[in-house]
Design an enzyme around this catalytic site. Structure first.
Site, PDB file in Angstrom:
ATOM      1  N   SER A 282      57.950  -0.303 -16.184  1.00  0.00           N
ATOM      2  CA  SER A 282      59.387  -0.536 -16.145  1.00  0.00           C
ATOM      3  C   SER A 282      60.138   0.337 -17.152  1.00  0.00           C
ATOM      4  O   SER A 282      60.183   1.558 -17.011  1.00  0.00           O
ATOM      5  CB  SER A 282      59.650  -2.029 -16.386  1.00  0.00           C
ATOM      6  OG  SER A 282      60.996  -2.361 -16.228  1.00  0.00           O
ATOM      7  N   ASP A 293      60.761  14.564 -17.557  1.00  0.00           N
ATOM      8  CA  ASP A 293      61.559  15.319 -16.593  1.00  0.00           C
ATOM      9  C   ASP A 293      62.518  16.296 -17.264  1.00  0.00           C
ATOM     10  O   ASP A 293      62.883  17.327 -16.684  1.00  0.00           O
ATOM     11  CB  ASP A 293      62.359  14.367 -15.702  1.00  0.00           C
ATOM     12  CG  ASP A 293      61.505  13.787 -14.591  1.00  0.00           C
ATOM     13  OD1 ASP A 293      60.282  14.011 -14.608  1.00  0.00           O
ATOM     14  OD2 ASP A 293      62.056  13.097 -13.705  1.00  0.00           O
ATOM     15  N   LYS A 307      56.379   0.403 -11.856  1.00  0.00           N
ATOM     16  CA  LYS A 307      57.426  -0.567 -11.516  1.00  0.00           C
ATOM     17  C   LYS A 307      58.776   0.131 -11.608  1.00  0.00           C
ATOM     18  O   LYS A 307      59.289   0.380 -12.695  1.00  0.00           O
ATOM     19  CB  LYS A 307      57.403  -1.772 -12.450  1.00  0.00           C
ATOM     20  CG  LYS A 307      58.479  -2.808 -12.116  1.00  0.00           C
ATOM     21  CD  LYS A 307      58.498  -3.948 -13.111  1.00  0.00           C
ATOM     22  CE  LYS A 307      59.578  -4.955 -12.742  1.00  0.00           C
ATOM     23  NZ  LYS A 307      60.952  -4.414 -12.827  1.00  0.00           N
TER      24      LYS A 307
END
Length: 528
Positions: A282, A293, A307
């Site tokens: 999460s 990223d 998740k």
């Protein structure tokens, strides 16, 4: 009786013949009324409705859930950052509540409760020696702020029980389990959850480490199951540049929302390595995915849980709550981290980690396969990354099972390891405090002796763990380290445990290697 049966039959025939459309909510209410009025036995309507809600949510996804008032309190308390209680860290050993530490400035410390004290009763209710479960013990110690609990304490060297009157107060629940300097320029911070106080705790820890010369940072998110999305967003902002995308969310019923860094973060330039494993989920995946990223940090460890669903709480007036999935979150490159699931059947979903282990994924990166359709690219250096099931680290680290044995497992499972360490500290606390006045001295100089290991073996025998020479030899080094770590935690703080135990963790060792080797760090990020 014949007339009644005929009437019922007529009504049934009419119901079929005269069928009319009915709204789903009307049908649900009608079914509840029919059961309540006509069922053969007395019906608990509250339970009936709750079970219906639970069954309804089970058809959606694995993370949309209903919780009653008590469950809601237990779910939200760790994320709110505090609860009201007496302020102790304790263990239950041989049915006795043993105080490990008091919370600094908390109610117990103020009245004079000491580490090593055994709390025998609370408000005339025995809590030691009666096989009381830990959740039940906590119910006696916790309570509304300002309320009073009278405890009786057995203290070593004092023949009679000591009585204390403790006024409950707000007790903080910390998100930062450990923070320390690995070397002269590298700091380490372990974050256990993403709660309301997490951002402030991390900022405070980073400020303290910066004063000690921190230039680079290791963030440990292993076993961190997540929490508040906002906490992950705020933390990511510490490391990113102005307007960098952190995460975005979208769903059928809600507009897409993009979370971007608001200004350059105070640590936007130093090296960052993030530690993750299969239980990092999460919000942990939001933070690690954002840094990966944006090519801002190196992620090391094993593929995270997966998740990527956002839950919104919908509370009821009675304190119960529905946590409903309202959106999916996506990392800056556009990846959905959510692993596959089948609506209405979460058996495979819950067993996913076991399936990974059986498939060899925890031992070899070659066992992890991603479809080409799930390939994305980082925003700056255009490195390939993959969605569809967790964050795959930049540097895979296999799980270490070389130290594991059934003998080690049983020492832990039956409480012998923890019990030995608690008793050792209890018997030697004054001597240890005199010899190791500061944590650094303990970490550098304390050694677990052969006599101590014999004591552990004997404690195991007392608790029904049969000694196995071959298995002991396999686990001995790890056992010695954990014994020292547990003793250090009891003498100082939770952070001491990780300072001692972390060098045994291969993910930690790889994190240090990556952050210390500039070429390896740059290569992992694709820097030219």
């Amino acid at each position: 009786m014949k007339k009644i049966l005929s009437l019922i039959g007529a009504v049934a025939v009419c119901a079929v013949a005269c069928a009319q459309p009915m709204q789903p909510q009307q049908k649900l209410r009608y079914a509840e009324q029919v059961v309540e009025r006509f069922y053969v036995d007395t019906v608990d309507t509250d339970r009936l409705v709750e079970e219906a809600i639970v069954a309804m949510l089970k058809t959606l996804d694995p993370h949309s859930v209903y919780s009653d008032a008590e469950e809601t309190r237990e779910l939200t308390e760790p994320l709110q950052g505090n609860f009201s209680g007496i302020g102790i860290q304790f263990n239950m050993l041989t049915d006795t509540l043993y105080v490990i530490q008091t919370v600094a400035g908390g109610p117990s410390e103020k009245v004079g409760i000491l580490a090593g004290d055994r709390i025998m009763s609370a408000n005339d209710t025995l809590i030691s020696g009666v096989k009381m479960k830990t959740p039940d013990v906590m119910k006696h110690l916790r309570g509304p702020k300002g309320s009073v609990v009278n405890v009786k304490v057995l203290r070593k060297g004092v023949p009679e029980l000591i009585e204390f009157r403790i006024v409950r107060d707000d007790i903080p629940i910390y998100s930062v389990d450990a923070s320390y300097m690995v070397d002269g320029t590298t700091g380490y911070i372990r974050v256990s959850r993403f709660a309301e106080s997490t951002f402030d705790e991390v900022v405070k820890a980073m400020a303290a480490l910066s004063k000690k010369g921190m230039k680079n940072l290791i963030i440990d998110l292993e076993d961190n199951g997540g929490g508040y999305l906002k906490a992950a967003y705020d933390l990511a902002g510490l490391f990113l540049k102005n307007n960098d995308l952190v995460v975005y969310t979208k769903g059928d019923k809600v507009e897409p929302f993009y979370y971007r860094a608001m200004g350059d973060g105070p640590f936007a330039d130093g090296k960052v390595v993030v530690m993750v494993n299969q239980y990092s989920a999460s919000a942990s995946e939001i933070l690690s995915g954002a840094l990966q990223d944006n090519d801002r940090g190196v992620v090391v460890g094993r593929r995270t849980f997966g998740k990527g669903l956002v839950q919104r709480p919908f509370p009821f007036p009675d304190g119960s709550m529905i946590r409903l999935t309202v959106a999916r979150y996506y990392t800056p490159s556009g990846r959905s981290i959510q692993k596959p699931y089948t609506s209405g059947d979460d058996s495979d979903y819950r067993a996913d980690i076991l399936h990974r282990y059986q498939a060899g994924e925890l031992s070899s990166a070659d066992s992890v396969h991603f479809a080409d359709s799930l390939r994305y690219y980082t925003l700056r250096n255009h490195r390939p990354v993959y969605g569809g099931g967790g964050v795959m680290p930049d540097r895979f680290v296999p799980i270490d099972t070389t130290f594991y044995s059934d003998y080690y497992r049983d020492l832990v499972a039956k409480g012998a390891l923890n019990k030995y360490c608690v008793n050792y500290v209890d018997a030697n606390r004054k001597t240890l405090r005199r010899m190791y006045k500061k944590e650094d001295a303990f970490v550098q100089r304390f050694e677990v002796t052969p006599e101590m290991m014999e004591g552990l073996i004997e404690q195991g025998r007392k608790d029904g763990v049969e000694y196995n020479e071959e298995q002991y030899a396999r686990s001995a080094e790890y056992l010695r380290t954990i014994v020292k770590a547990l003793i250090g935690r009891d003498l100082f703080e939770q952070s001491t445990y990780y300072r001692v135990a972390n060098p045994m963790n291969p993910v930690y060792r790889e994190a240090i290697r990556m952050i210390s080797d500039g070429d390896a760090y740059d290569a992992a990020l694709g820097n030219r």
